[in-house]
Design an enzyme around this catalytic site. Sequence first.
Site, PDB file in Angstrom:
ATOM      1  N   LYS A 109       1.414   4.387  -2.976  1.00  0.00           N
ATOM      2  CA  LYS A 109       1.221   5.828  -2.803  1.00  0.00           C
ATOM      3  C   LYS A 109       2.506   6.600  -3.115  1.00  0.00           C
ATOM      4  O   LYS A 109       2.437   7.740  -3.590  1.00  0.00           O
ATOM      5  CB  LYS A 109       0.730   6.123  -1.380  1.00  0.00           C
ATOM      6  N   TYR A 162       0.824  -1.207   0.000  1.00  0.00           N
ATOM      7  CA  TYR A 162       0.000   0.000   0.000  1.00  0.00           C
ATOM      8  C   TYR A 162       0.858   1.257   0.000  1.00  0.00           C
ATOM      9  O   TYR A 162       0.669   2.166  -0.810  1.00  0.00           O
ATOM     10  CB  TYR A 162      -0.927   0.018   1.215  1.00  0.00           C
TER      11      TYR A 162
END
Length: 245
Positions: free
Chosen positions: A172, A168
């Site tokens: 980003k 994750y």
Amino acid sequence: MTTVNTAQKVALVTGGNKGIGIAIVRGLAREGFTVLLGARSDQLGRAAAATVDGDVRPVVVDVTKQDQIDALVADVAREFGRLDVLVNNAGVNTLTFRPMEDLPKPTEENVDDFKNVYEVNVFGVVRMITAFLPLLLNADAPRIVNVTSKRGSIGEAGAWVGQPSMVYSSSKTALNAITVHYAREFADTTLKINGAAPGHVATDFNDFRGTRTPDEGAAVAVRLATLPADGPTGAVFEDDTQLTW
């Protein structure tokens, strides 16, 4: 969709039916936008749109499905002829598929985890920007807001403390990088492209363990969507603070 007043600005929010997404929709509706609330099903979109005051219109879009994106581009072109704001909010985490009490170590995350998350968080954003760019460039002061995370920072103090997912956070980081690259290409135009980090917001994404409300987290995205002509581009913000990444 019905025809909009051409003087009224039009915004599209992906993943707009819940959490931070619906809060961004509310914020833009309060600013007077016609808001296209993107959801993966018509039922979810209609139910969410019914909770928001203002000109909010549900649209079906799954950012992993090019045919749905293309169909929506055609609809927006026909109805409005332009898009003033694109908010790329749709996002997933490996933790969506794993119990919160069983957080994965980096060595426990695998290529399939990367594929699942990057398909939405990175490739989905590229699909949306590529598809909607002609309509954005038809607007006088277009804005793109990519909803990112402080977890994607390498240089921001404390960003990696307690980070539960390599997949994750790296998605980003990649999103921040493409935000800067797009902004660099359009630096000499009226198009501004920035990243919005909402902070630790309590949503179903984290089993409601966050310390901020969705509206608090959405405020930075709404601000970046409504930047004046002298506003920044190619940056990542949490509230009013520009983050290093």
